[in-house]
Write a protein that holds these residues in place. Structure first.
Motif, PDB file in Angstrom:
ATOM      1  N   HIS A   1       0.798  -1.223   0.000  1.00 21.25           N
ATOM      2  CA  HIS A   1       0.000   0.000   0.000  1.00 21.25           C
ATOM      3  C   HIS A   1       0.832   1.275   0.000  1.00 21.25           C
ATOM      4  CE1 HIS A   1      -3.573  -2.414   0.672  1.00 21.25           C
ATOM      5  NE2 HIS A   1      -2.949  -3.022   1.651  1.00 21.25           N
ATOM      6  N   LEU A   2       2.147   1.159   0.079  1.00 29.96           N
ATOM      7  CA  LEU A   2       2.990   2.354   0.095  1.00 29.96           C
ATOM      8  C   LEU A   2       3.321   2.800  -1.328  1.00 29.96           C
ATOM      9  CD1 LEU A   2       5.496   1.616   3.013  1.00 29.96           C
ATOM     10  CD2 LEU A   2       3.304   2.836   3.078  1.00 29.96           C
ATOM     11  N   ALA A   3       3.464   4.100  -1.495  1.00 34.77           N
ATOM     12  CA  ALA A   3       3.799   4.678  -2.800  1.00 34.77           C
ATOM     13  C   ALA A   3       5.126   5.430  -2.690  1.00 34.77           C
ATOM     14  CB  ALA A   3       2.700   5.627  -3.268  1.00 34.77           C
ATOM     15  N   THR A   4       6.076   5.073  -3.519  1.00 34.35           N
ATOM     16  CA  THR A   4       7.403   5.688  -3.421  1.00 34.35           C
ATOM     17  C   THR A   4       7.410   7.144  -3.865  1.00 34.35           C
ATOM     18  OG1 THR A   4       7.942   4.846  -5.635  1.00 34.35           O
ATOM     19  CG2 THR A   4       8.586   3.485  -3.747  1.00 34.35           C
ATOM     20  N   ASP A   5       6.401   7.553  -4.654  1.00 32.76           N
ATOM     21  CA  ASP A   5       6.370   8.927  -5.156  1.00 32.76           C
ATOM     22  C   ASP A   5       5.416   9.826  -4.377  1.00 32.76           C
ATOM     23  OD1 ASP A   5       4.112   7.574  -5.990  1.00 32.76           O
ATOM     24  OD2 ASP A   5       4.041   8.541  -7.960  1.00 32.76           O
ATOM     25  N   LYS A   6       4.989   9.385  -3.197  1.00 31.44           N
ATOM     26  CA  LYS A   6       4.059  10.170  -2.384  1.00 31.44           C
ATOM     27  C   LYS A   6       4.545  10.222  -0.937  1.00 31.44           C
ATOM     28  CE  LYS A   6       0.013   8.821  -5.143  1.00 31.44           C
ATOM     29  NZ  LYS A   6      -1.362   8.262  -5.105  1.00 31.44           N
ATOM     30  N   VAL A   7       3.943  11.120  -0.171  1.00 32.17           N
ATOM     31  CA  VAL A   7       4.167  11.151   1.275  1.00 32.17           C
ATOM     32  C   VAL A   7       3.191  10.151   1.887  1.00 32.17           C
ATOM     33  CG1 VAL A   7       4.067  12.522   3.375  1.00 32.17           C
ATOM     34  CG2 VAL A   7       4.898  13.563   1.243  1.00 32.17           C
ATOM     35  N   ASN A   8       3.724   9.113   2.517  1.00 31.83           N
ATOM     36  CA  ASN A   8       2.901   8.061   3.102  1.00 31.83           C
ATOM     37  C   ASN A   8       2.665   8.306   4.585  1.00 31.83           C
ATOM     38  OD1 ASN A   8       2.817   5.833   0.829  1.00 31.83           O
ATOM     39  ND2 ASN A   8       4.944   6.551   0.927  1.00 31.83           N
ATOM     40  N   ILE A   9       1.420   8.214   4.995  1.00 32.02           N
ATOM     41  CA  ILE A   9       1.050   8.352   6.401  1.00 32.02           C
ATOM     42  C   ILE A   9       0.482   7.018   6.861  1.00 32.02           C
ATOM     43  CG2 ILE A   9      -0.383   9.585   8.062  1.00 32.02           C
ATOM     44  CD1 ILE A   9      -0.496  11.908   6.050  1.00 32.02           C
ATOM     45  N   VAL A  10       1.163   6.363   7.793  1.00 32.62           N
ATOM     46  CA  VAL A  10       0.744   5.051   8.288  1.00 32.62           C
ATOM     47  C   VAL A  10       0.195   5.229   9.697  1.00 32.62           C
ATOM     48  CG1 VAL A  10       1.450   2.678   8.750  1.00 32.62           C
ATOM     49  CG2 VAL A  10       2.526   3.963   6.878  1.00 32.62           C
TER      50      VAL A  10
ATOM     51  N   VAL B   1       5.375   8.663   9.265  1.00 34.93           N
ATOM     52  CA  VAL B   1       5.428   9.359   7.984  1.00 34.93           C
ATOM     53  C   VAL B   1       6.609   8.780   7.218  1.00 34.93           C
ATOM     54  CG1 VAL B   1       5.681  11.559   6.804  1.00 34.93           C
ATOM     55  CG2 VAL B   1       4.423  11.449   8.962  1.00 34.93           C
ATOM     56  N   ILE B   2       6.323   8.238   6.035  1.00 32.88           N
ATOM     57  CA  ILE B   2       7.338   7.562   5.227  1.00 32.88           C
ATOM     58  C   ILE B   2       7.394   8.207   3.855  1.00 32.88           C
ATOM     59  CG2 ILE B   2       8.019   5.362   4.179  1.00 32.88           C
ATOM     60  CD1 ILE B   2       6.486   3.943   6.438  1.00 32.88           C
ATOM     61  N   ALA B   3       8.602   8.540   3.426  1.00 34.15           N
ATOM     62  CA  ALA B   3       8.809   9.101   2.084  1.00 34.15           C
ATOM     63  C   ALA B   3      10.035   8.449   1.477  1.00 34.15           C
ATOM     64  CB  ALA B   3       8.983  10.617   2.151  1.00 34.15           C
ATOM     65  N   SER B   4       9.911   7.982   0.247  1.00 37.52           N
ATOM     66  CA  SER B   4      11.025   7.320  -0.452  1.00 37.52           C
ATOM     67  C   SER B   4      11.593   6.177   0.381  1.00 37.52           C
ATOM     68  CB  SER B   4      12.132   8.338  -0.789  1.00 37.52           C
ATOM     69  OG  SER B   4      11.616   9.368  -1.604  1.00 37.52           O
ATOM     70  N   ASP B   5      10.697   5.395   0.967  1.00 44.08           N
ATOM     71  CA  ASP B   5      11.039   4.205   1.760  1.00 44.08           C
ATOM     72  C   ASP B   5      11.746   4.528   3.078  1.00 44.08           C
ATOM     73  OD1 ASP B   5       9.907   2.615  -0.148  1.00 44.08           O
ATOM     74  OD2 ASP B   5      11.805   1.987  -1.059  1.00 44.08           O
ATOM     75  N   THR B   6      11.821   5.797   3.434  1.00 40.27           N
ATOM     76  CA  THR B   6      12.507   6.204   4.657  1.00 40.27           C
ATOM     77  C   THR B   6      11.508   6.783   5.658  1.00 40.27           C
ATOM     78  OG1 THR B   6      14.542   6.693   3.472  1.00 40.27           O
ATOM     79  CG2 THR B   6      14.296   7.698   5.641  1.00 40.27           C
ATOM     80  N   ILE B   7      11.671   6.415   6.924  1.00 42.96           N
ATOM     81  CA  ILE B   7      10.823   6.979   7.975  1.00 42.96           C
ATOM     82  C   ILE B   7      11.283   8.408   8.234  1.00 42.96           C
ATOM     83  CG2 ILE B   7      10.086   6.785  10.387  1.00 42.96           C
ATOM     84  CD1 ILE B   7      10.712   3.770  10.166  1.00 42.96           C
ATOM     85  N   VAL B   8      10.391   9.342   7.978  1.00 37.83           N
ATOM     86  CA  VAL B   8      10.714  10.756   8.159  1.00 37.83           C
ATOM     87  C   VAL B   8      10.392  11.201   9.582  1.00 37.83           C
ATOM     88  CG1 VAL B   8      10.223  13.104   7.368  1.00 37.83           C
ATOM     89  CG2 VAL B   8      10.248  11.204   5.733  1.00 37.83           C
ATOM     90  N   ALA B   9       9.299  10.711  10.120  1.00 38.28           N
ATOM     91  CA  ALA B   9       8.890  11.083  11.479  1.00 38.28           C
ATOM     92  C   ALA B   9       7.941  10.024  12.003  1.00 38.28           C
ATOM     93  CB  ALA B   9       8.204  12.447  11.483  1.00 38.28           C
ATOM     94  N   ARG B  10       7.770  10.008  13.320  1.00 35.86           N
ATOM     95  CA  ARG B  10       6.803   9.107  13.936  1.00 35.86           C
ATOM     96  C   ARG B  10       6.287   9.742  15.220  1.00 35.86           C
ATOM     97  NH1 ARG B  10       9.392   3.514  15.670  1.00 35.86           N
ATOM     98  NH2 ARG B  10       7.446   3.507  16.843  1.00 35.86           N
ATOM     99  N   GLY B  11       5.026   9.441  15.528  1.00 31.30           N
ATOM    100  CA  GLY B  11       4.433   9.940  16.767  1.00 31.30           C
ATOM    101  C   GLY B  11       3.776  11.294  16.665  1.00 31.30           C
TER     102      GLY B  11
END
Length: 327
Positions: free
Chosen positions: A210-219, A298-308
């Motif tokens: 369900h993740l998209a490499t070209d978008k900002v992902n919110i899990v 928050v995941i962008a380009s397969d990297t965790i940008v932030a959490r919590g």
């Protein structure tokens, strides 16, 4: 804020003895709706069943001998509450969610009152639990309060070790404390800057599906019964409405029944995909060291940008990330 708080789910038994002898627990229910159900007395830390009995005539009683006072959980009809099992007559009015009649349970009730006065001020709640475990190191409340203190703070494994070094050695053997250490270690492995860790449910559905490499992902780790989780959903919907296909939201339903998850999705108008695994599914929370929900990655380009992050902080971060991608 009751002892039955959301995040749930991670309470600790005590090992320190304040008294030995006979205990009698009498539970009174508001009506006969629980008649015929089995009431279970369980150990908070291990989850083991200590005793059980049937509810009859809107009442149930369990009695026995206690060598070491301990935190317990009473379970019946899908509901639960926590209290201390110790020598004496313990009375529980089920709808009140409190136990009375013994010293340590009155200490818990005083703490409950303080937490109700504090309300949603987490920083004050943290201090309340810190004070409580310091004041009750040698009785059944200390480890329980310590566990909440650890839950409210994102301590590293090293920081937890430092806290434990000032406490009796037996605290390290508590299952919930050991789990807190394991969660801290996993939290560090999935910290911002790390590549996200994939997982799947029993049906083989993966987060990566369900993740998209070209978008900002919110899990979003959430559950239908979690009030703060439900209150965060409109914030996520506002982010989606603002940024459209620049963002991608994925829900992860944890510690929840499938029917309840689906009902909540209808009630809250959740349109994004939700990965679910049932009430005992702990794979994602164990991997990411999540002890309380809601918890958002928050995941962008397969990297965790932030959490919590939640609310305005989350929205501001997404604004920046979407803006940087558009440049």
């Amino acid at each position: 804020m009751k002892r039955i708080i959301y995040a749930l789910l991670t309470l600790v038994m005590a090992v320190a003895c304040t008294s030995q002898g006979h205990y009698k627990i009498t539970v009174t229910f508001p009506d006969a709706s629980c008649d015929g159900d089995t009431m279970y007395l369980t150990n908070y830390d291990s989850g083991d069943t200590v005793a059980q009995t049937l509810v009859a005539n809107a009442c149930a009683m369990i009695e026995g001998e206690v060598d070491t006072s301990f935190m317990a959980r009473m379970l019946v009809h899908g509901q639960r509450m926590g209290f201390v099992v110790e020598k004496g007559d313990i009375a529980i009015i089920w709808q009140d969610g409190r136990a009375t009649g013994t010293n340590l349970n009155e200490v818990l009730n005083d703490l409950d009152k303080r937490l109700e006065e504090i309300g949603d001020n987490d920083s004050l709640a943290v201090e309340a639990f810190k004070t409580t475990y310091h004041e009750n190191v040698e009785n059944a409340i200390g480890p329980w309060a310590l566990n909440y203190y650890l839950m409210y703070n994102e301590f590293s494994a090293t920081q937890i070790d430092s806290i434990l070094s000032a406490l009796p050695a037996r605290y390290r053997n508590l299952r919930r404390v050991q789990k807190a250490i394991a969660f801290a270690q996993q939290h560090e492995l999935t910290a911002p800057g790390k590549k996200y860790t994939d997982f799947s449910n029993a049906a083989g559905e993966r987060l990566s599906d369900h993740l998209a490499t070209d978008k900002v992902n919110i899990v979003d780790f959430w559950a239908s019964w979690c009030g703060p989780c439900r209150r965060e959903i409109p914030n996520l919907q506002k982010i989606v409405a603002k940024h459209g296909d620049k963002v991608n939201v994925v829900g992860v339903a944890v510690w929840d029944k499938s029917d309840d998850t689906h009902q909540a999705m209808k009630e809250l108008n959740i349109t994004w995909p939700v990965i679910e695994g049932g009430p005992n599914w702990t794979v994602p929370t164990d991997l990411y060291g999540v002890s309380g929900i809601p918890h958002i990655l928050v995941i962008a380009s397969d990297t965790i940008v932030a959490r919590g992050l939640q609310g305005d902080e989350l929205a501001a971060l997404v604004d920046r990330l979407v803006g940087s991608e558009q440049k």
